[in-house]
Design a protein around this motif. Structure first.
Motif, mmCIF file in Angstrom:
data_model
loop_
_atom_site.group_PDB
_atom_site.id
_atom_site.type_symbol
_atom_site.label_atom_id
_atom_site.label_comp_id
_atom_site.label_asym_id
_atom_site.label_seq_id
_atom_site.Cartn_x
_atom_site.Cartn_y
_atom_site.Cartn_z
ATOM 1 N N GLU A 11 -9.735 2.448 -11.051
ATOM 2 C CA GLU A 11 -10.539 1.601 -11.929
ATOM 3 C C GLU A 11 -9.724 1.115 -13.124
ATOM 4 O O GLU A 11 -9.793 -0.059 -13.500
ATOM 5 C CB GLU A 11 -11.774 2.355 -12.408
ATOM 6 N N ASP A 12 -8.933 2.002 -13.713
ATOM 7 C CA ASP A 12 -8.076 1.611 -14.834
ATOM 8 C C ASP A 12 -7.052 0.571 -14.402
ATOM 9 O O ASP A 12 -6.776 -0.390 -15.130
ATOM 10 C CB ASP A 12 -7.356 2.830 -15.427
ATOM 11 N N ALA A 13 -6.483 0.754 -13.218
ATOM 12 C CA ALA A 13 -5.496 -0.210 -12.718
ATOM 13 C C ALA A 13 -6.140 -1.572 -12.485
ATOM 14 O O ALA A 13 -5.535 -2.609 -12.774
ATOM 15 C CB ALA A 13 -4.869 0.309 -11.423
ATOM 16 N N ALA A 14 -7.375 -1.574 -11.984
ATOM 17 C CA ALA A 14 -8.071 -2.833 -11.743
ATOM 18 C C ALA A 14 -8.348 -3.569 -13.053
ATOM 19 O O ALA A 14 -8.267 -4.799 -13.113
ATOM 20 C CB ALA A 14 -9.381 -2.580 -10.995
ATOM 21 N N GLU A 15 -8.648 -2.800 -14.102
ATOM 22 C CA GLU A 15 -8.915 -3.408 -15.406
ATOM 23 C C GLU A 15 -7.671 -4.065 -16.004
ATOM 24 O O GLU A 15 -7.760 -5.069 -16.686
ATOM 25 C CB GLU A 15 -9.457 -2.362 -16.389
ATOM 26 N N GLU A 16 -6.515 -3.464 -15.743
ATOM 27 C CA GLU A 16 -5.271 -3.968 -16.340
ATOM 28 C C GLU A 16 -4.242 -4.270 -15.248
ATOM 29 O O GLU A 16 -3.097 -3.857 -15.328
ATOM 30 C CB GLU A 16 -4.740 -2.940 -17.329
ATOM 31 N N ILE A 17 -4.671 -5.024 -14.254
ATOM 32 C CA ILE A 17 -3.845 -5.300 -13.077
ATOM 33 C C ILE A 17 -2.543 -6.008 -13.442
ATOM 34 O O ILE A 17 -1.516 -5.784 -12.809
ATOM 35 C CB ILE A 17 -4.645 -6.097 -12.019
ATOM 36 N N ARG A 18 -2.551 -6.812 -14.471
ATOM 37 C CA ARG A 18 -1.330 -7.536 -14.861
ATOM 38 C C ARG A 18 -0.286 -6.616 -15.465
ATOM 39 O O ARG A 18 0.897 -6.892 -15.403
ATOM 40 C CB ARG A 18 -1.661 -8.638 -15.854
ATOM 41 N N ASP A 19 -0.734 -5.513 -16.059
ATOM 42 C CA ASP A 19 0.184 -4.621 -16.769
ATOM 43 C C ASP A 19 0.715 -3.465 -15.916
ATOM 44 O O ASP A 19 1.631 -2.766 -16.339
ATOM 45 C CB ASP A 19 -0.507 -4.031 -18.007
ATOM 46 N N ILE A 20 0.162 -3.268 -14.738
ATOM 47 C CA ILE A 20 0.566 -2.116 -13.935
ATOM 48 C C ILE A 20 1.769 -2.482 -13.061
ATOM 49 O O ILE A 20 1.831 -3.581 -12.493
ATOM 50 C CB ILE A 20 -0.606 -1.590 -13.081
ATOM 51 N N ALA A 21 2.700 -1.570 -12.999
ATOM 52 C CA ALA A 21 3.905 -1.789 -12.189
ATOM 53 C C ALA A 21 3.546 -1.739 -10.704
ATOM 54 O O ALA A 21 2.655 -1.004 -10.288
ATOM 55 C CB ALA A 21 4.944 -0.725 -12.507
ATOM 56 N N ARG A 22 4.254 -2.526 -9.930
ATOM 57 C CA ARG A 22 3.992 -2.576 -8.492
ATOM 58 C C ARG A 22 4.140 -1.200 -7.854
ATOM 59 O O ARG A 22 3.333 -0.799 -7.016
ATOM 60 C CB ARG A 22 4.950 -3.569 -7.838
ATOM 61 N N SER A 23 5.137 -0.437 -8.252
ATOM 62 C CA SER A 23 5.345 0.897 -7.669
ATOM 63 C C SER A 23 4.183 1.835 -8.006
ATOM 64 O O SER A 23 3.752 2.622 -7.158
ATOM 65 C CB SER A 23 6.661 1.498 -8.154
ATOM 66 N N ASP A 24 3.642 1.726 -9.219
ATOM 67 C CA ASP A 24 2.488 2.542 -9.591
ATOM 68 C C ASP A 24 1.264 2.159 -8.771
ATOM 69 O O ASP A 24 0.490 3.017 -8.341
ATOM 70 C CB ASP A 24 2.175 2.405 -11.082
ATOM 71 N N LEU A 25 1.088 0.874 -8.548
ATOM 72 C CA LEU A 25 -0.034 0.401 -7.740
ATOM 73 C C LEU A 25 0.097 0.886 -6.299
ATOM 74 O O LEU A 25 -0.888 1.303 -5.682
ATOM 75 C CB LEU A 25 -0.126 -1.119 -7.796
ATOM 76 N N GLN A 26 1.311 0.870 -5.762
ATOM 77 C CA GLN A 26 1.539 1.370 -4.410
ATOM 78 C C GLN A 26 1.171 2.848 -4.309
ATOM 79 O O GLN A 26 0.536 3.270 -3.344
ATOM 80 C CB GLN A 26 2.996 1.165 -4.003
#
Length: 96
Positions: A11-26
């Protein structure tokens, strides 16, 4: 300190999708996929599922955590696992 819940991290990643690193999202997506894959490993009859859902809500726990709690309690009560008691007269060093 407890680790954040995977759902909360997503949920936090979805809120700040532009700021999250691709590796963290993976990592988050792989963790979520593993949880989905493993979530249906234990299935019960409808009446047990209903009761488990109600109990989970009452305890404020996830379904998996509630199942773990029930199994641990059962194993301790039936002496498959050791039960740790605090001595009433013993020192607890500020911890109870």
């Amino acid at each position: 300190m407890s680790l954040p819940d995977t759902a909360m991290l997503l949920e936090d990643a979805a809120e700040e999708i532009r700021d999250i690193a691709r590796s963290d999202l993976q990592i988050l997506l792989r963790r979520a996929a593993l949880r989905f894959r493993n979530s249906s490993a234990v299935s019960f009859e409808d009446d047990v599922e209903d009761t488990l859902r109600d109990l989970s809500g009452e305890l404020g726990m996830t379904r998996s955590d509630t199942i773990r709690f029930i199994v641990r309690e059962w194993m301790e009560k039936n002496t498959y696992l050791p039960v740790y008691f605090l001595d009433e007269d013993g020192a607890v060093d500020g911890n109870a």
